[in-house]
Design a protein around this motif. Structure first.
Motif, PDB file in Angstrom:
ATOM      1  N   THR A   1      61.331  10.422 108.426  1.00 17.33           N
ATOM      2  CA  THR A   1      60.799   9.438 109.372  1.00 17.33           C
ATOM      3  C   THR A   1      61.191   9.754 110.808  1.00 17.33           C
ATOM      4  O   THR A   1      60.811   9.029 111.716  1.00 17.33           O
ATOM      5  CB  THR A   1      61.316   8.028 109.044  1.00 17.33           C
TER       6      THR A   1
ATOM      7  N   PRO B   1      63.538   0.823 106.084  1.00 16.92           N
ATOM      8  CA  PRO B   1      64.866   1.425 105.972  1.00 16.92           C
ATOM      9  C   PRO B   1      65.706   0.715 104.903  1.00 16.92           C
ATOM     10  O   PRO B   1      65.364  -0.380 104.458  1.00 16.92           O
ATOM     11  CB  PRO B   1      65.472   1.213 107.359  1.00 16.92           C
TER      12      PRO B   1
ATOM     13  N   TYR C   1      65.244  -8.022 113.358  1.00 20.70           N
ATOM     14  CA  TYR C   1      65.894  -8.741 114.450  1.00 20.70           C
ATOM     15  C   TYR C   1      66.106 -10.189 114.017  1.00 20.70           C
ATOM     16  O   TYR C   1      65.160 -10.956 113.892  1.00 20.70           O
ATOM     17  CB  TYR C   1      65.044  -8.665 115.715  1.00 20.70           C
TER      18      TYR C   1
ATOM     19  N   LEU D   1      64.729   1.018 112.785  1.00 19.26           N
ATOM     20  CA  LEU D   1      63.345   0.544 112.886  1.00 19.26           C
ATOM     21  C   LEU D   1      62.748   0.956 114.215  1.00 19.26           C
ATOM     22  O   LEU D   1      61.657   1.520 114.293  1.00 19.26           O
ATOM     23  CB  LEU D   1      63.307  -0.988 112.826  1.00 19.26           C
ATOM     24  N   LEU D   2      63.490   0.649 115.283  1.00 21.88           N
ATOM     25  CA  LEU D   2      62.988   0.853 116.636  1.00 21.88           C
ATOM     26  C   LEU D   2      62.671   2.325 116.885  1.00 21.88           C
ATOM     27  O   LEU D   2      61.624   2.666 117.426  1.00 21.88           O
ATOM     28  CB  LEU D   2      64.026   0.341 117.644  1.00 21.88           C
ATOM     29  N   LEU D   3      63.587   3.197 116.477  1.00 20.24           N
ATOM     30  CA  LEU D   3      63.423   4.612 116.807  1.00 20.24           C
ATOM     31  C   LEU D   3      62.535   5.359 115.817  1.00 20.24           C
ATOM     32  O   LEU D   3      62.257   6.538 116.011  1.00 20.24           O
ATOM     33  CB  LEU D   3      64.788   5.288 116.937  1.00 20.24           C
ATOM     34  N   THR D   4      62.070   4.694 114.754  1.00 21.05           N
ATOM     35  CA  THR D   4      61.073   5.332 113.894  1.00 21.05           C
ATOM     36  C   THR D   4      59.685   4.766 114.176  1.00 21.05           C
ATOM     37  O   THR D   4      58.725   5.128 113.534  1.00 21.05           O
ATOM     38  CB  THR D   4      61.402   5.158 112.395  1.00 21.05           C
ATOM     39  N   MET D   5      59.608   3.845 115.146  1.00 21.37           N
ATOM     40  CA  MET D   5      58.306   3.389 115.629  1.00 21.37           C
ATOM     41  C   MET D   5      57.752   4.487 116.548  1.00 21.37           C
ATOM     42  O   MET D   5      58.510   5.320 117.040  1.00 21.37           O
ATOM     43  CB  MET D   5      58.476   2.100 116.446  1.00 21.37           C
ATOM     44  N   PRO D   6      56.451   4.451 116.818  1.00 24.97           N
ATOM     45  CA  PRO D   6      55.929   5.488 117.718  1.00 24.97           C
ATOM     46  C   PRO D   6      56.283   5.222 119.178  1.00 24.97           C
ATOM     47  O   PRO D   6      55.420   5.048 120.027  1.00 24.97           O
ATOM     48  CB  PRO D   6      54.418   5.427 117.484  1.00 24.97           C
ATOM     49  N   VAL D   7      57.564   5.159 119.468  1.00 32.01           N
ATOM     50  CA  VAL D   7      58.029   5.041 120.854  1.00 32.01           C
ATOM     51  C   VAL D   7      59.061   6.141 121.090  1.00 32.01           C
ATOM     52  O   VAL D   7      59.711   6.585 120.158  1.00 32.01           O
ATOM     53  CB  VAL D   7      58.692   3.665 121.138  1.00 32.01           C
TER      54      VAL D   7
ATOM     55  N   ILE E   1      55.729  11.454 118.062  1.00 29.47           N
ATOM     56  CA  ILE E   1      54.964  10.215 118.212  1.00 29.47           C
ATOM     57  C   ILE E   1      53.733  10.225 117.307  1.00 29.47           C
ATOM     58  O   ILE E   1      53.459   9.248 116.601  1.00 29.47           O
ATOM     59  CB  ILE E   1      54.574  10.002 119.694  1.00 29.47           C
TER      60      ILE E   1
ATOM     61  N   ARG F   1      52.808  -0.810 117.348  1.00 31.19           N
ATOM     62  CA  ARG F   1      51.853   0.012 116.610  1.00 31.19           C
ATOM     63  C   ARG F   1      50.499   0.077 117.303  1.00 31.19           C
ATOM     64  O   ARG F   1      49.543   0.612 116.758  1.00 31.19           O
ATOM     65  CB  ARG F   1      51.678  -0.530 115.195  1.00 31.19           C
TER      66      ARG F   1
ATOM     67  N   LYS G   1      54.908   9.746 113.757  1.00 31.07           N
ATOM     68  CA  LYS G   1      55.425   8.402 113.479  1.00 31.07           C
ATOM     69  C   LYS G   1      54.319   7.361 113.391  1.00 31.07           C
ATOM     70  O   LYS G   1      54.464   6.344 112.721  1.00 31.07           O
ATOM     71  CB  LYS G   1      56.434   8.006 114.562  1.00 31.07           C
TER      72      LYS G   1
END
Lengths: 318, 267
Positions: free
Chosen positions: A48, A80, A86, B107-113, A70, A102, A73
């Motif tokens: 990932t 995970p 959050y 989560l955040l770093l496996t998003m397309p960012v 990018i 997304r 992903k």
């Protein structure tokens, strides 16, 4: 869809993942098995793009995860380990956030969120903050996040961990359905899950692939595979024992219980399926023994798993 | 490798076609989430109230704002380096350590960012909270304008300097929060680093240094300090060197944050 080539990860001197290669096509569900600390999570984190590999390549949908992160992903949905989210957000807020990252906007976003809310049965907790949710709901919230963009590739790290049996069943059904159109990798400790969901399974131990095949193929490796278990209602145990062990296609005999007699006969060669069972049936007819139960064992995954991953304490052949 | 040929399904249609998402869009999405995170918990409210109370206390009680007989906010801004010393690390300490503790960083770093978008987005969110608190001191501006004729240019410069100062402290807090999942450790580390930036150019310390060190050495050290640059701006001079100082502190610390995050992920 997912191509993993010679993937290696070293933490200091320790090789967490050691030269792993496999591919997963669209329409395949790959079960990832292994004892704790075998390298399952590390492998998934590399696929990932969360952690960089020490060596080797991951290509998702034609995009290299390191060179084109990018684009790769975008194709991946990821749940995970321990399903983080959050905790200060509401379920709706969290899903909106995921949808925006997304690339969804406006009405598209609303539709995407509504779709996963329905799929993951989150309607009743939509306005609750994640903090106040039970573990099952938290898990489903994070799962919903992973499928919000209907990804072509889905990576699920222990998707059924901590769920009750009903929830486990729901998640498995969902994975099986989605597996028809996506490439899915999921890790688990639960071996029945592999049989229920996977089209292929990989067992890894100490960072290496030690078995790779369909669940049926893996079960064939079991010492139990092909053995015939039989239980009689009548008959003299001593003569039964001698006659059963004299069968031409049988190799070994284990008595499971005496009077009424139950026995397990292991075949000489795995090739001739049904031959042993037929022979036992004929013998019983000749001797007038009444059969209460007769079946050919398919082999058990848990036995295969133990034999492969714990060679030094593998169960003795009885 | 079982498949030698590239599978037919290599090209995939995804809702977010490449290029559709601007990096600014990603940054704003993250900033929005972080700001709402601050206001969903008591952190933002507690910070704003305490900032206003302390700012008022030091300005009016300690510095005798009224007895000075001057229509200026010099005594208000003079306290900011000390006030921010504890308050800014308190706001910034959760920035990355919380992500690491909850595991949401995965989560955040496996998003397309990109990591940069995440770092900038989160930094901006905390800065917005700090700027909001500072903006709520506007009654002071009204008061001095009512009581006398202050130089409003100096007041504007004072606010600009204060915003830059809080940004510099905040970037340090961002950096230390990326180092640990423990917020207390992150807080203490950033207070110490910020304190160093103050003391390096604080007259009582520089006066002491002059006795045993070369003057050029003392000057070099104090050039690193926020004090000289902050004071210069407070005098109403928006010198590009002072602006550059604060901007480079911010850029450097955020860059270090990205290095720390990458190192941490690489294991």
């Amino acid at each position: 869809m997912i191509e993993v080539q010679n993937l290696t990860k070293a933490f200091g001197a320790k090789l967490a993942v050691n030269d792993i290669s496999f591919t997963v096509q669209r329409g395949q569900v790959l079960g990832f098995l292994g004892p704790n600390g075998a390298g399952k999570t590390t492998t998934m984190r590399m696929i990932t793009g969360f952690i960089p590999p020490t060596a080797g390549d991951v290509v998702v949908g034609g995009f290299n995860i390191e060179r084109d992160p990018i684009a790769a992903k975008r194709l991946i949905g990821y749940l995970p380990e321990n399903a983080p989210s959050y905790t200060d957000m509401t379920v709706r807020g969290f899903l909106n956030f995921a949808a925006e990252l997304r690339g969804f906007r406006g009405a598209e976003k609303t539709r995407a969120v509504e779709r996963v809310v329905e799929m993951c049965f989150l309607g009743s907790v939509l306005h609750q903050s994640v903090e106040t949710l039970s573990k099952g709901f938290r898990h489903r919230t994070c799962f919903a996040q992973s499928i919000i963009h209907d990804p072509a590739v889905l990576i699920l790290d222990e998707p059924t961990d901590g769920l009750d049996p009903n929830q486990k069943h729901e998640v498995r059904t969902l994975i099986r359905q989605m597996g028809e159109k996506k490439a899915i990798i999921f890790s688990t400790h639960i071996l029945e899950e592999v049989e229920a969901v996977c089209s292929r399974a990989i067992i890894i131990d100490s960072g290496k692939i030690v078995a790779n095949g369909t669940p049926a193929e893996l079960k064939q490796k079991s010492t139990l595979a092909g053995a015939v278990t039989v239980r009689f209602a009548n008959g003299d145990p001593a003569s039964m024992k001698s006659k059963l062990s004299a069968l031409s296609s049988g190799e070994r005999l284990t008595i499971l219980s005496e009077a009424p007699t139950a026995a397990r006969i292991y075949p000489k060669n795995n090739g001739a399926r049904g031959e042993l069972a037929a022979e036992i049936g004929q013998l019983a007819a000749r001797e007038n023994w009444q059969i209460e139960e007769l079946h050919t064992e398919e082999g058990r995954l848990d036995e295969v798993f133990r034999t492969i991953t714990l060679p030094e304490t593998a169960p003795r052949k009885s | 490798m079982t498949a030698d040929t590239i599978p037919a399904d290599t090209v995939v249609n995804v809702p977010d076609a490449p290029g559709k998402r601007s990096s600014l869009g990603n940054i704003l999405t993250i900033t929005k989430r972080e700001v709402s995170g601050y206001f969903a918990s008591p952190v933002a409210y507690v910070f704003i109230v305490i900032f206003l109370l302390l700012a008022g206390f030091f300005t009016f009680m300690v510095s005798d704002f009224f007895d000075r007989g001057q229509a200026s906010l010099v005594m208000f801004f003079a306290w900011h380096p000390w006030l921010y010393l504890f308050l800014v690390p308190a706001v910034g300490m959760r920035m990355w350590s919380e992500e690491r503790r909850l595991g949401t960083i995965e989560l955040l770093l496996t998003m397309p960012v990109t990591p940069w978008q995440a770092i900038v987005g989160k930094f901006l969110a905390s800065w917005i909270v700090l700027i909001l608190a500072l903006a709520l001191t506007f009654p002071l501006v009204i008061t001095v304008n009512y009581l006398g004729n202050p130089d409003n240019g100096i007041i504007v410069a004072g606010y600009v300097g204060s915003v830059l100062l809080s940004g510099a402290y905040l970037s340090i807090a961002a950096m230390t929060s990326a180092m640990t999942r423990n917020q207390v450790v992150s807080f203490i580390l950033s207070v110490v680093l910020c304190l160093f930036l103050i003391l390096a150019g604080w007259p009582p310390v520089t006066d002491l240094l002059v006795h045993w060190a070369n003057p050029w050495f003392v000057q070099a050290i104090s050039a690193f300090s926020v004090m000289a640059h902050f004071d210069a701006i407070q005098k109403g001079v928006l010198d590009s060197r002072d602006l550059l100082y604060f901007i480079s502190v911010i850029v450097f610390c955020l860059f270090t944050t990205s290095v720390i995050l990458r190192t941490h992920r690489a294991g």
